[in-house]
Design an enzyme around this catalytic site. Structure first.
Site, PDB file in Angstrom:
ATOM      1  N   ARG A  84       0.828  -1.214   0.000  1.00 47.56           N
ATOM      2  CA  ARG A  84       0.000   0.000   0.000  1.00 47.56           C
ATOM      3  C   ARG A  84       0.864   1.267   0.000  1.00 47.56           C
ATOM      4  O   ARG A  84       0.515   2.266  -0.621  1.00 47.56           O
ATOM      5  CB  ARG A  84      -0.960  -0.019   1.194  1.00 47.56           C
ATOM      6  CG  ARG A  84      -2.035   1.037   1.092  1.00 47.56           C
ATOM      7  CD  ARG A  84      -3.099   0.869   2.144  1.00 47.56           C
ATOM      8  NE  ARG A  84      -2.567   1.043   3.481  1.00 47.56           N
ATOM      9  CZ  ARG A  84      -3.257   0.784   4.579  1.00 47.56           C
ATOM     10  NH1 ARG A  84      -4.497   0.324   4.514  1.00 47.56           N
ATOM     11  NH2 ARG A  84      -2.728   0.982   5.769  1.00 47.56           N
ATOM     12  N   LYS A 187      -2.463   7.033   1.440  1.00 44.28           N
ATOM     13  CA  LYS A 187      -2.262   7.570   2.786  1.00 44.28           C
ATOM     14  C   LYS A 187      -1.334   8.775   2.669  1.00 44.28           C
ATOM     15  O   LYS A 187      -0.200   8.744   3.137  1.00 44.28           O
ATOM     16  CB  LYS A 187      -1.691   6.489   3.707  1.00 44.28           C
ATOM     17  CG  LYS A 187      -2.781   5.652   4.370  1.00 44.28           C
ATOM     18  CD  LYS A 187      -2.253   4.643   5.334  1.00 44.28           C
ATOM     19  CE  LYS A 187      -2.118   5.178   6.733  1.00 44.28           C
ATOM     20  NZ  LYS A 187      -3.393   5.354   7.440  1.00 44.28           N
ATOM     21  N   GLU A 223     -15.974   6.875   4.534  1.00 44.43           N
ATOM     22  CA  GLU A 223     -15.206   6.321   5.654  1.00 44.43           C
ATOM     23  C   GLU A 223     -15.567   7.040   6.945  1.00 44.43           C
ATOM     24  O   GLU A 223     -16.162   8.115   6.935  1.00 44.43           O
ATOM     25  CB  GLU A 223     -13.710   6.500   5.421  1.00 44.43           C
ATOM     26  CG  GLU A 223     -13.191   5.803   4.183  1.00 44.43           C
ATOM     27  CD  GLU A 223     -11.688   5.590   4.247  1.00 44.43           C
ATOM     28  OE1 GLU A 223     -11.194   5.093   5.263  1.00 44.43           O
ATOM     29  OE2 GLU A 223     -11.016   5.934   3.257  1.00 44.43           O
TER      30      GLU A 223
HETATM   31  N1  PLP Z   1      -9.154   4.641   6.349  1.00 50.38           N
HETATM   32  C1  PLP Z   1      -8.245   5.596   6.583  1.00 50.38           C
HETATM   33  C2  PLP Z   1      -8.458   6.938   5.981  1.00 50.38           C
HETATM   34  C3  PLP Z   1      -7.113   5.298   7.365  1.00 50.38           C
HETATM   35  O1  PLP Z   1      -6.205   6.237   7.620  1.00 50.38           O
HETATM   36  C4  PLP Z   1      -6.969   4.000   7.891  1.00 50.38           C
HETATM   37  C5  PLP Z   1      -5.796   3.660   8.689  1.00 50.38           C
HETATM   38  O2  PLP Z   1      -4.792   3.282   8.186  1.00 50.38           O
HETATM   39  C6  PLP Z   1      -7.931   3.036   7.581  1.00 50.38           C
HETATM   40  C7  PLP Z   1      -9.015   3.394   6.820  1.00 50.38           C
HETATM   41  C8  PLP Z   1      -7.794   1.635   8.043  1.00 50.38           C
HETATM   42  O3  PLP Z   1      -6.759   0.970   7.363  1.00 50.38           O
HETATM   43  P1  PLP Z   1      -5.990  -0.223   8.005  1.00 50.38           P
HETATM   44  O4  PLP Z   1      -7.007  -1.204   8.426  1.00 50.38           O
HETATM   45  O5  PLP Z   1      -5.096  -0.738   6.959  1.00 50.38           O
HETATM   46  O6  PLP Z   1      -5.247   0.342   9.165  1.00 50.38           O
HETATM   47  C1  COI Z   2      -4.062   3.737  11.358  1.00 52.36           C
HETATM   48  O1  COI Z   2      -5.099   3.162  11.662  1.00 52.36           O
HETATM   49  O2  COI Z   2      -2.956   3.218  11.406  1.00 52.36           O
HETATM   50  C2  COI Z   2      -4.070   5.091  10.901  1.00 52.36           C
HETATM   51  O3  COI Z   2      -3.264   5.430  10.096  1.00 52.36           O
HETATM   52  C3  COI Z   2      -4.955   6.027  11.539  1.00 52.36           C
HETATM   53  C4  COI Z   2      -4.162   7.222  11.943  1.00 52.36           C
HETATM   54  C5  COI Z   2      -4.274   8.340  11.009  1.00 52.36           C
HETATM   55  C6  COI Z   2      -4.116   7.520  13.357  1.00 52.36           C
END
Ligand code: PLP
Ligand code: COI
Length: 343
Positions: A84, A187, A223
């Site tokens: 990612r 991200k 989201e």
């Molecule tokens: N959506 C956003 C905008 C995020 O910053 C995150 C965190 O990383 C997620 C969703 C959840 O992603 P993950 O499950 O890979 O942490």
């Molecule tokens: C995560 O869940 O790791 C995120 O990146 C959320 C964060 C912006 C605190």
């Protein structure tokens, strides 16, 4: 060193930055990444003309190292974060970072900060923040020529102060977080900067977060702040399709697989209208993320209308998924998927 000698109360951690001992730094110059090295945690020197500072050419990842009951240290699907990061890099014209070097660096940073990993019974984790920035100077709007890849870590407790308790969220028609063709699936730092004011306004009204809608129709779920959204509708676990405006969460992908393969639930990725959340056949809602883990949603408010779920208690599927996911992450449930990596 123990928790006392480093002055951290691992049993009362929130989601706040705590400085640790070491970080990893690698530089990209003259078209290639150097080997990178562990250095003591400290500040960086950066040009005021850095592309990252002026035009936001920055991307990051978020992961956790956990202490299992048997003392092992685990990471969850780090290869997915490596992929990612490179997807975000591609969108922002940032040079990619080799996935196996990414994983080696993660392991090295975690090991170098081992005393900062919260103990098993605290429920905390060592949050890992890989960061890739265009630090080279750039006056015109164009990608930097020099980049820095950094990994730092910080011990954390729950993202929402409520812990596994249900949160109250508000649907916003005033703000959106991403639009088609933009950067919502990455991200990049700027995606988060734009959500600070909306989140603050929601918090001032007593909500933990905002549930964003799509930017075209202001109808379909996007989201929940920095977490993905899930609902149980007519017994099916549903989450929005990844159409480019949503971050492809590693937690939500895992949750869908667990629901289907371990619980036998029906799962579906589709457009979800916010109107569906106010109907009786929508029985549970929750959000997922590395930081949020699985956080039940107790109520959703839009303008004057509020829908409360399960008297503010986590729903049955939500709870089952939480137990399965955290059990696998902490080596308490057999990991038939090969997701958890011991370091
Ligand atoms: N959506 C956003 C905008 C995020 O910053 C995150 C965190 O990383 C997620 C969703 C959840 O992603 P993950 O499950 O890979 O942490
Ligand atoms: C995560 O869940 O790791 C995120 O990146 C959320 C964060 C912006 C605190």
């Amino acid at each position: 060193m123990n928790a006392k000698s480093i002055g951290i109360d691992f049993y009362n951690l929130g989601f706040k930055f705590i400085e640790t001992k070491m970080m990893f730094v690698s530089d990209y110059k003259d078209g290639e990444w150097d080997k990178g090295k562990l250095v003591p945690f400290g500040t960086l020197e950066i040009s005021p003309a850095a592309c990252a500072l002026n035009y936001g050419q920055t991307i990051f990842e978020g992961m956790k190292a956990l202490r299992a009951k048997n003392g092992d240290i685990t990471l969850f699907r780090p290869g997915e974060n490596a992929k990612r990061l490179n997807k975000s890099a591609e969108r922002l014209l940032i040079p990619k970072y080799n996935p196996s070097k990414f994983i080696d660096a993660l392991k090295a940073v975690v090991r170098a900060n081992e005393e900062f990993i919260p103990p098993y019974d605290s429920g905390g984790a060592l949050y890992i923040r890989p960061l890739l920035i265009g630090n080279g100077p750039m006056l015109g709007v164009a990608p930097a020529e020099e980049f820095k890849f950094i990994i730092f870590v910080s011990p954390v407790g729950p993202y929402f102060p409520e812990g596994f308790k249900a949160i109250d969220i508000e649907i916003s028609k005033k703000y959106t977080r991403a639009s088609q063709g933009g950067t919502g699936f990455t991200k990049m730092g700027g995606n988060y900067a734009g959500t600070m004011r909306p989140a603050k306004e929601a918090k001032n009204k007593g909500f933990a977060q905002i549930l964003y809608l799509d930017s075209v129709h202001l109808e379909y779920i996007n989201e929940v702040g920095a977490a993905n959204f899930c609902a149980v509708i007519d017994g099916t676990l549903v989450t929005p399709k990844f159409t480019g405006t949503i971050l492809e969460g590693i937690t939500v992908k895992s949750v869908l697989e667990l629901a289907e393969k371990k619980i036998g639930a029906k799962v579906e990725q589709r457009d979800i209208s916010y109107k569906e959340l106010f109907k009786e056949n929508c029985t549970e809602t929750f959000c997922t993320g590395t930081a949020a883990v699985i956080t039940p949603i107790g109520s959703i408010t839009m303008e004057e209308k509020t829908r409360v779920f399960n008297n503010h208690e986590p729903g049955k599927l939500t709870l089952n998924l939480y137990k399965l996911l955290t059990g696998i992450q902490r080596l308490e449930i057999e990991d038939e998927f090969g997701w958890t990596v011991c370091i």
